[in-house]
Design a protein around this motif. Structure first.
Motif, PDB file in Angstrom:
ATOM      1  N   GLU A 202       0.829  -1.210   0.000  1.00 45.38           N
ATOM      2  CA  GLU A 202       0.000   0.000   0.000  1.00 45.38           C
ATOM      3  C   GLU A 202       0.862   1.257   0.000  1.00 45.38           C
ATOM      4  O   GLU A 202       0.577   2.226  -0.715  1.00 45.38           O
ATOM      5  CB  GLU A 202      -0.932  -0.002   1.205  1.00 45.38           C
ATOM      6  CG  GLU A 202      -1.866   1.196   1.248  1.00 45.38           C
ATOM      7  CD  GLU A 202      -2.857   1.148   2.398  1.00 45.38           C
ATOM      8  OE1 GLU A 202      -3.610   2.133   2.557  1.00 45.38           O
ATOM      9  OE2 GLU A 202      -2.872   0.137   3.143  1.00 45.38           O
TER      10      GLU A 202
ATOM     11  N   ARG B   5       2.279   1.994  -3.363  1.00 42.45           N
ATOM     12  CA  ARG B   5       1.289   2.624  -4.243  1.00 42.45           C
ATOM     13  C   ARG B   5       1.127   4.104  -3.913  1.00 42.45           C
ATOM     14  O   ARG B   5       0.716   4.891  -4.760  1.00 42.45           O
ATOM     15  CB  ARG B   5      -0.065   1.906  -4.110  1.00 42.45           C
ATOM     16  CG  ARG B   5      -0.062   0.493  -4.693  1.00 42.45           C
ATOM     17  CD  ARG B   5      -1.471  -0.060  -4.823  1.00 42.45           C
ATOM     18  NE  ARG B   5      -2.146  -0.215  -3.543  1.00 42.45           N
ATOM     19  CZ  ARG B   5      -2.094  -1.318  -2.803  1.00 42.45           C
ATOM     20  NH1 ARG B   5      -1.371  -2.371  -3.218  1.00 42.45           N
ATOM     21  NH2 ARG B   5      -2.747  -1.395  -1.659  1.00 42.45           N
ATOM     22  N   ARG B   6       1.460   4.475  -2.683  1.00 43.99           N
ATOM     23  CA  ARG B   6       1.368   5.880  -2.271  1.00 43.99           C
ATOM     24  C   ARG B   6       2.671   6.637  -2.523  1.00 43.99           C
ATOM     25  O   ARG B   6       2.811   7.784  -2.103  1.00 43.99           O
ATOM     26  CB  ARG B   6       0.989   5.963  -0.795  1.00 43.99           C
ATOM     27  CG  ARG B   6      -0.442   5.512  -0.525  1.00 43.99           C
ATOM     28  CD  ARG B   6      -0.721   5.459   0.983  1.00 43.99           C
ATOM     29  NE  ARG B   6      -2.128   5.180   1.240  1.00 43.99           N
ATOM     30  CZ  ARG B   6      -3.062   6.093   1.474  1.00 43.99           C
ATOM     31  NH1 ARG B   6      -2.727   7.373   1.459  1.00 43.99           N
ATOM     32  NH2 ARG B   6      -4.308   5.760   1.700  1.00 43.99           N
TER      33      ARG B   6
ATOM     34  N   GLU C 256       3.498   8.375   6.621  1.00 43.00           N
ATOM     35  CA  GLU C 256       2.297   8.510   5.798  1.00 43.00           C
ATOM     36  C   GLU C 256       1.055   8.822   6.628  1.00 43.00           C
ATOM     37  O   GLU C 256       0.260   9.698   6.267  1.00 43.00           O
ATOM     38  CB  GLU C 256       2.063   7.218   5.001  1.00 43.00           C
ATOM     39  CG  GLU C 256       0.836   7.239   4.103  1.00 43.00           C
ATOM     40  CD  GLU C 256       0.965   8.199   2.933  1.00 43.00           C
ATOM     41  OE1 GLU C 256      -0.080   8.701   2.466  1.00 43.00           O
ATOM     42  OE2 GLU C 256       2.104   8.462   2.484  1.00 43.00           O
ATOM     43  N   TRP C 257       0.870   8.107   7.743  1.00 44.77           N
ATOM     44  CA  TRP C 257      -0.401   8.182   8.464  1.00 44.77           C
ATOM     45  C   TRP C 257      -0.298   8.810   9.858  1.00 44.77           C
ATOM     46  O   TRP C 257      -1.325   9.023  10.509  1.00 44.77           O
ATOM     47  CB  TRP C 257      -1.006   6.786   8.593  1.00 44.77           C
ATOM     48  CG  TRP C 257      -1.354   6.159   7.283  1.00 44.77           C
ATOM     49  CD1 TRP C 257      -2.202   6.666   6.326  1.00 44.77           C
ATOM     50  CD2 TRP C 257      -0.855   4.932   6.758  1.00 44.77           C
ATOM     51  NE1 TRP C 257      -2.271   5.812   5.248  1.00 44.77           N
ATOM     52  CE2 TRP C 257      -1.456   4.738   5.478  1.00 44.77           C
ATOM     53  CE3 TRP C 257       0.022   3.955   7.227  1.00 44.77           C
ATOM     54  CZ2 TRP C 257      -1.187   3.617   4.690  1.00 44.77           C
ATOM     55  CZ3 TRP C 257       0.292   2.841   6.439  1.00 44.77           C
ATOM     56  CH2 TRP C 257      -0.306   2.682   5.187  1.00 44.77           C
TER      57      TRP C 257
END
Length: 613
Positions: A89, A92-93, A112-113
């Motif tokens: 994932e 893909r980011r 990212e998060w």
């Protein structure tokens, strides 16, 4: 698996404080025998000791990602079992990876998060991230509290570490045990968040702690919640089987030798059978280990241990074809003061499980000669309702922690007998402590309106086991294994399984009139009938009277030396029990021997400052 530590200070330049960080990191050497690393910035210093399990060459820590707004650095302990999906994932980011380690996946997941990364992780983990973009520390602990993580606020920041000893190694921290800490020691109940040492806290399971210039905040990202269980029994059993198959397959990922701890009971046999099948499908053979004891005389069953483990383990081995090893311990090893010193040092605290700690430490030390990772059946009893006292009406009806009631205690009693009654009942008020902690625990228990009273009661049973007793057992498993550099994984602690089973009705958990009905039905087809139908037996203890004789001799020596540990016990009762024939020593006295010897060792090793009010 590793040891982590760190120091955040907003009023100092920590690049000049490498010596203190090195001292903290050195205390974690047993947790990470393969490598050591430190990272220092002006307001953040991170330390790491590594036990290499995945990507042996590329997973060095602390690991840093440089961003346009500043560095993000992490020290991390544990395993993320879904790191492959998360890496896909993140790619893909737009993230590019330099290593094949789960560490880099976790770090880039945070980039990212942010702290919301915690919601995406499946695994056991404790991590500290210094976010240089915002000058903020983020501490994250896994949902069930498999991996330990402690912190100690300071005037201008915080100290943290995998174990209390890392924090106690810092000159800002005095090793003080106050009255509340002593209650935790003597109470045989683990309060989530309590760390025993004055001023220190434990990051609660399923929590994120953030520290910045504005202060310290805690956010609980996961806790047991109620959802309606709509599956019938057959569907429930099938789903549990599917979950277990997925969980075990995920937890078999390692770049080092791996094994399974096998007692011959339902829990460990289920894991062994599942692991053997999964490894056979990829052309490998599973390895298993069982502990047994050299002793005089035949095995004598009791109400907690109705049969020896070894014969059932051998039946399971013959059935599934593992490469098996029996680890046999004798009374001299178990009673060795050096072994006791190792276990008490590993725990940082006295009053663990005495002989059971010593034997587990010796078992793990022997296994470490062959494997670096082991799977354990720990927590199945808490998840599925396996302990004998789950099914005793007198225990079910008592408004008290079930394992306390099951120990045969009255309000003036205590599971560790022969302790000074004035200390227990007056200074510490252990009965009042129990009542308060139990009331706090059951007040947290979720439940739908109008729930059947018995179902509600058993939901409370399951909840306090998962939030209090399990914490003690996981802590024991972690400390004894990491003391020898062995990573132990606990598949039954997968949060998906815990959530699902927690919400099944008690009537379904016991649909066949036995303990752990759902688990037994889910794995019956993988096991010999004798193993599948075996009654629950607690972790084994030696029945060799020479072990008791050795304890008596050590306690007598301690009393003769007027060791201060005896001040907390009834000296006359200890002296009488130590002088009698070993076969006449009651279980309470034997437990007291273990406790006073543990306490004496701890006082000698840790030299705490005790402040009782």
């Amino acid at each position: 698996m590793c040891g982590i530590t760190g120091w955040i200070s907003f009023d100092r330049d920590l690049t000049r404080e490498e010596a203190d960080l090195a001292a903290m990191t050195a205390t974690m050497a047993c947790r990470g025998p393969d490598a050591e690393g430190t990272w220092l910035a002006r307001h953040a210093a991170l330390g790491h000791r590594r036990l290499a399990v995945i990507d042996l060459a590329g997973g060095a820590q602390p690991m840093v990602v440089d961003t346009p707004d500043g560095p993000v650095a992490m020290t991390y302990s544990g395993e993320a079992y879904n790191f492959t999906e998360l890496r896909d994932e993140l790619r893909r980011r737009g993230h590019a990876f330099r290593t094949a380690s789960d560490t880099e996946v976790v770090l880039r997941g945070y980039v990212e998060w942010g702290p919301a990364l915690a919601d995406r992780l499946n695994g056991m983990y404790a991590l500290g991230i210094w976010d240089g973009r915002t000058d903020r520390l983020v501490l994250i602990r896994d949902r069930l509290g498999i991996k330990p993580l402690y912190y100690h606020p300071t005037d201008d920041g915080v100290l943290f570490g995998s174990e209390a000893k890392a924090i106690l190694a810092h000159p800002l921290v005095e090793p003080v045990i106050d009255t509340d800490g002593f209650r935790e020691l003597f109470g045989f109940v683990k309060t989530p968040g309590a760390a025993v040492w004055s001023g220190m806290r434990e990051v609660r399971p399923g929590a994120v702690v953030t520290v910045d210039r504005a202060g310290l905040r805690e956010h609980v990202y996961w806790k047991l919640a109620v959802t309606e269980h709509r599956d019938d029994t057959d569907t429930t059993v099938a789903h549990i089987g599917e979950l277990l198959d997925d969980i075990v397959t995920r937890q078999l990922v390692a770049d080092v030798p791996l094994c399974v701890l096998l007692s011959g009971g339902l829990d460990s046999s289920a894991l062994t059978a599942l692991a053997a099948r999964a490894m056979r499908e990829r052309g490998e053979r599973a390895r298993s280990f069982t502990v047994d004891y050299e002793q005089r005389g035949d095995f004598a069953p009791d109400e907690l241990r109705g049969s020896r483990d070894a014969p059932f383990a051998r039946e399971l081995v013959a059935h599934v074809g593992t490469e098996h090893h029996d680890i046999r311990l004798d009374h001299r090893e178990l009673a060795d003061p050096g072994v006791r010193a190792a276990t008490v040092t590993a725990r940082d605290l006295p009053f663990g499980f005495g002989e059971a700690d010593n034997s587990l430490y010796l078992l793990f030390r022997a296994i470490r000669e062959h494997s670096t990772v082991a799977l354990s059946g720990e927590s199945a009893d808490e998840v599925f309702g396996g302990y004998p006292w789950f099914h005793l009406p007198v225990v079910q009806q008592a408004a008290m922690f079930p394992w306390v009631t099951a120990s045969g205690l009255d309000p003036s009693g205590h599971p560790t007998k022969l302790i000074d009654p004035d200390l227990l009942l007056s200074t510490l008020d252990i009965p009042g402590y129990w009542a308060q902690r139990y009331a706090e625990a059951v007040a947290e228990v979720p439940g739908p309106d109008g729930e059947d009273p018995h179902e509600r009661r058993m939901r409370e049973f399951c909840y306090v086991h998962l939030t209090s007793l399990l914490g003690m057992l996981l802590d024991r498993k972690d400390r004894m294994s990491m003391a020898v550099g062995l990573e132990v994984r606990v598949p039954f602690c997968d949060h998906r399984l815990v959530e699902y089973v927690f919400n099944t009705p008690w009537s379904m958990k016991t649909f066949d009139g036995r303990e752990k009905s759902l688990l037994r039905s889910a794995v019956r087809g993988l096991l010999p009938a004798s193993v599948a139908d075996r009654r629950k037996a607690l972790y084994p203890k030696t029945q060799d009277p020479r072990y008791v004789t050795a304890l008596q001799r050590q306690v007598a020596d301690l009393l003769s030396a007027a060791h201060p540990a005896a001040d907390y016990f009834d000296r006359d009762a200890l002296r009488t029990a130590a002088a009698g024939p070993p076969e006449a020593v009651h279980r309470d006295a034997r437990e007291a021997f273990e406790r006073v010897l543990d306490l004496a060792t701890w006082l000698d090793v840790r030299r705490p400052v005790i402040k009782l009010s």
